[in-house]
Design a protein around this motif. Structure first.
Motif, mmCIF file in Angstrom:
data_model
loop_
_atom_site.group_PDB
_atom_site.id
_atom_site.type_symbol
_atom_site.label_atom_id
_atom_site.label_comp_id
_atom_site.label_asym_id
_atom_site.label_seq_id
_atom_site.Cartn_x
_atom_site.Cartn_y
_atom_site.Cartn_z
ATOM 1 N N ASP A 140 5.843 -2.939 -0.898
ATOM 2 C CA ASP A 140 4.707 -3.519 -0.189
ATOM 3 C C ASP A 140 3.456 -3.450 -1.062
ATOM 4 O O ASP A 140 2.719 -4.422 -1.207
ATOM 5 C CB ASP A 140 4.493 -2.777 1.137
ATOM 6 C CG ASP A 140 3.473 -3.460 2.025
ATOM 7 O OD1 ASP A 140 3.526 -4.699 2.172
ATOM 8 O OD2 ASP A 140 2.620 -2.743 2.594
ATOM 9 N N TYR A 141 3.218 -2.305 -1.668
ATOM 10 C CA TYR A 141 2.071 -2.132 -2.565
ATOM 11 C C TYR A 141 2.152 -3.099 -3.751
ATOM 12 O O TYR A 141 1.172 -3.758 -4.096
ATOM 13 C CB TYR A 141 2.009 -0.679 -3.040
ATOM 14 C CG TYR A 141 0.884 -0.403 -4.004
ATOM 15 C CD1 TYR A 141 -0.439 -0.402 -3.581
ATOM 16 C CD2 TYR A 141 1.147 -0.148 -5.342
ATOM 17 C CE1 TYR A 141 -1.474 -0.154 -4.473
ATOM 18 C CE2 TYR A 141 0.120 0.106 -6.234
ATOM 19 C CZ TYR A 141 -1.184 0.092 -5.793
ATOM 20 O OH TYR A 141 -2.203 0.334 -6.679
ATOM 21 N N LEU A 142 3.335 -3.188 -4.363
ATOM 22 C CA LEU A 142 3.518 -4.097 -5.496
ATOM 23 C C LEU A 142 3.220 -5.539 -5.091
ATOM 24 O O LEU A 142 2.482 -6.246 -5.787
ATOM 25 C CB LEU A 142 4.948 -3.981 -6.046
ATOM 26 C CG LEU A 142 5.314 -4.922 -7.187
ATOM 27 C CD1 LEU A 142 4.444 -4.670 -8.413
ATOM 28 C CD2 LEU A 142 6.798 -4.764 -7.533
ATOM 29 N N ALA A 143 3.758 -5.978 -3.973
ATOM 30 C CA ALA A 143 3.556 -7.364 -3.530
ATOM 31 C C ALA A 143 2.089 -7.642 -3.190
ATOM 32 O O ALA A 143 1.560 -8.703 -3.537
ATOM 33 C CB ALA A 143 4.455 -7.671 -2.338
ATOM 34 N N LEU A 181 0.156 -7.815 -6.580
ATOM 35 C CA LEU A 181 0.463 -9.052 -7.306
ATOM 36 C C LEU A 181 -0.207 -10.244 -6.633
ATOM 37 O O LEU A 181 -0.739 -11.128 -7.311
ATOM 38 C CB LEU A 181 1.980 -9.261 -7.401
ATOM 39 C CG LEU A 181 2.727 -8.323 -8.335
ATOM 40 C CD1 LEU A 181 4.236 -8.539 -8.196
ATOM 41 C CD2 LEU A 181 2.285 -8.489 -9.779
ATOM 42 N N GLY A 182 -0.185 -10.254 -5.307
ATOM 43 C CA GLY A 182 -0.878 -11.321 -4.573
ATOM 44 C C GLY A 182 -2.363 -11.338 -4.881
ATOM 45 O O GLY A 182 -2.964 -12.407 -5.050
ATOM 46 N N ARG A 183 -2.971 -10.183 -4.978
ATOM 47 C CA ARG A 183 -4.394 -10.098 -5.324
ATOM 48 C C ARG A 183 -4.650 -10.601 -6.741
ATOM 49 O O ARG A 183 -5.733 -11.068 -7.043
ATOM 50 C CB ARG A 183 -4.894 -8.660 -5.182
ATOM 51 C CG ARG A 183 -5.005 -8.235 -3.736
ATOM 52 C CD ARG A 183 -5.416 -6.800 -3.600
ATOM 53 N NE ARG A 183 -5.642 -6.485 -2.191
ATOM 54 C CZ ARG A 183 -5.907 -5.286 -1.742
ATOM 55 N NH1 ARG A 183 -5.983 -4.252 -2.580
ATOM 56 N NH2 ARG A 183 -6.097 -5.083 -0.459
ATOM 57 N N ALA A 235 3.965 -13.312 -4.065
ATOM 58 C CA ALA A 235 4.930 -12.219 -3.972
ATOM 59 C C ALA A 235 5.308 -11.981 -2.520
ATOM 60 O O ALA A 235 4.501 -12.222 -1.620
ATOM 61 C CB ALA A 235 4.348 -10.942 -4.582
ATOM 62 N N LEU A 236 6.525 -11.529 -2.320
ATOM 63 C CA LEU A 236 6.966 -11.183 -0.980
ATOM 64 C C LEU A 236 7.782 -9.914 -1.008
ATOM 65 O O LEU A 236 8.352 -9.546 -2.034
ATOM 66 C CB LEU A 236 7.780 -12.314 -0.350
ATOM 67 C CG LEU A 236 9.170 -12.556 -0.904
ATOM 68 C CD1 LEU A 236 10.114 -12.865 0.239
ATOM 69 C CD2 LEU A 236 9.140 -13.727 -1.849
ATOM 70 N N GLY A 276 3.716 5.657 -10.151
ATOM 71 C CA GLY A 276 3.149 5.561 -11.499
ATOM 72 C C GLY A 276 3.704 4.362 -12.253
ATOM 73 O O GLY A 276 2.971 3.655 -12.951
ATOM 74 N N PHE A 277 5.000 4.116 -12.097
ATOM 75 C CA PHE A 277 5.631 2.965 -12.739
ATOM 76 C C PHE A 277 5.065 1.657 -12.193
ATOM 77 O O PHE A 277 4.737 0.744 -12.950
ATOM 78 C CB PHE A 277 7.149 3.015 -12.541
ATOM 79 C CG PHE A 277 7.867 1.820 -13.076
ATOM 80 C CD1 PHE A 277 7.969 1.611 -14.443
ATOM 81 C CD2 PHE A 277 8.417 0.891 -12.220
ATOM 82 C CE1 PHE A 277 8.626 0.491 -14.950
ATOM 83 C CE2 PHE A 277 9.076 -0.217 -12.704
ATOM 84 C CZ PHE A 277 9.175 -0.420 -14.078
ATOM 85 N N VAL A 278 4.924 1.561 -10.885
ATOM 86 C CA VAL A 278 4.361 0.354 -10.268
ATOM 87 C C VAL A 278 2.933 0.132 -10.767
ATOM 88 O O VAL A 278 2.558 -0.992 -11.112
ATOM 89 C CB VAL A 278 4.411 0.441 -8.723
ATOM 90 C CG1 VAL A 278 3.589 -0.661 -8.078
ATOM 91 C CG2 VAL A 278 5.864 0.378 -8.240
#
Length: 177
Positions: free
Chosen positions: A36-39, A42-44, A49-50, A135-137
């Motif tokens: 959820d954080y990654l998507a 990325l959207g920002r 992203a979904l 950390g990776f994200v």
């Protein structure tokens, strides 16, 4: 992370995300917070992203969202559960690029994804911690922003304009000085 993921591997994933038409991020249970954080981020940055966070029969709705050209990032730990198996089948059927983030499934799944990235979960008793995953994200996001700075900054500027409109005043998201 720097011991387990070679710079070329990291660069490959960053390039894939930075140039993707759309990113689909899969993770269930505690990993759903990571996707959820990654998507959202990325959207920002202006990248569509979904999230694919559902389980059981609802996961069929997630699978229906996949389309040609998607890049899939899979966060999976422990075992190959039904949702993961179904996702990998869909990835193969649609011939999508897929990257697996795991600490335990590399041998079982390395032939079903483009690349496996070894990111360990910490364990404290019966609790699995995702500190390294977060950390990776964060590193992925910095890498993506670095690859497309003009697009990322333009998208963030528009986001702040929309926030200002909603807040009725200028929204400052950085420290002054």
């Amino acid at each position: 992370l720097s011991n387990d993921i070679m710079p070329g591997q990291f660069e490959k994933v960053v390039d894939a995300l930075a140039t993707a038409r759309r990113v689909a991020a899969f993770g269930i249970g505690p990993s759903s917070a990571m996707v959820d954080y990654l998507a959202i981020q990325l959207g920002r940055f202006g990248i569509e992203a979904l999230c694919l966070p559902n389980t059981g029969l609802l996961f069929a709705d997630d699978l229906r969202k996949l389309r040609d050209g998607d890049v899939v990032v899979i966060f999976a730990y422990g075992r190959v559960y039904a949702e993961l198996a179904a996702l990998l089948d869909s990835v193969a059927a649609l011939e999508l690029r897929a990257f697996l983030v795991t600490d335990s499934l590399a041998n079982a799944l390395k032939k079903r994804v483009e690349l496996v990235l070894s990111v360990p979960r910490g364990r404290s008793g019966m609790l699995s911690m995702h500190t390294a995953t977060l950390g990776f994200v964060a590193a992925l996001l910095v890498g993506v922003a670095t690859k497309r700075p003009r697009e990322t900054l333009g998208s963030l500027k528009k986001l702040n304009q929309l926030r200002t409109r909603l807040a009725g005043k200028t929204v400052q998201l950085h420290a002054k000085g």
